[in-house]
Enzyme design. Sequence first.
Site, PDB file in Angstrom:
ATOM      1  N   TYR A 272       0.809  -1.206   0.093  1.00 27.62           N
ATOM      2  CA  TYR A 272      -0.076   0.147   0.234  1.00 27.62           C
ATOM      3  C   TYR A 272       0.835   1.448  -0.016  1.00 27.62           C
ATOM      4  O   TYR A 272       0.847   2.070  -0.776  1.00 27.62           O
ATOM      5  CB  TYR A 272      -0.968   0.071   1.159  1.00 27.62           C
ATOM      6  CG  TYR A 272      -2.192   0.856   0.909  1.00 27.62           C
ATOM      7  CD1 TYR A 272      -2.652   1.160  -0.135  1.00 27.62           C
ATOM      8  CD2 TYR A 272      -2.754   1.424   2.204  1.00 27.62           C
ATOM      9  CE1 TYR A 272      -3.772   2.148  -0.146  1.00 27.62           C
ATOM     10  CE2 TYR A 272      -3.895   2.012   2.118  1.00 27.62           C
ATOM     11  CZ  TYR A 272      -4.460   2.585   0.568  1.00 27.62           C
ATOM     12  OH  TYR A 272      -5.534   3.460   0.935  1.00 27.62           O
TER      13      TYR A 272
ATOM     14  N   GLU B 195       2.359   6.322  -7.053  1.00 32.41           N
ATOM     15  CA  GLU B 195       1.376   7.568  -7.597  1.00 32.41           C
ATOM     16  C   GLU B 195       1.920   8.899  -7.253  1.00 32.41           C
ATOM     17  O   GLU B 195       1.666   9.576  -8.347  1.00 32.41           O
ATOM     18  CB  GLU B 195       0.099   7.251  -6.930  1.00 32.41           C
ATOM     19  CG  GLU B 195      -0.794   5.945  -7.264  1.00 32.41           C
ATOM     20  CD  GLU B 195      -1.964   5.737  -6.537  1.00 32.41           C
ATOM     21  OE1 GLU B 195      -2.491   6.407  -5.836  1.00 32.41           O
ATOM     22  OE2 GLU B 195      -2.783   4.544  -6.858  1.00 32.41           O
TER      23      GLU B 195
END
Length: 118
Positions: A50, A57
């Site tokens: 995660y 990103e």
Amino acid sequence: QVQTEDSVLLFVVAWTITEIIRYSFYTFSLLNHLPYLIKWARYTLFIVLYPMGVSGELLTIYAALPFVRQSGLYSISLPNKYNFSFDYYTFLILVMISYIPIFPQLYFHMLHQRRKIL
């Protein structure tokens, strides 16, 4: 413009592994035959994957900012017949800032789920 950035590989690898684990978990759950390894992977590997995906990103968005600003990509300026403007560059910055309150909330929710399930 940023598809050759290492950060793209970072989030693609993280989200690919995450999706393989998640859909394996769903499939085995539907078959009422969930191996412990799949369950463990679902509720453990996110600890690394995660943050890795989110970092990828954010770094990719950051790398795209100069190109977006220079090109005016997806931006709408006034005047126009709709009397509406939209600055994609500012939007991307707001998206990046939104990770500050959202990421910890989602991450700690998964940690709570992990304690509950495992």
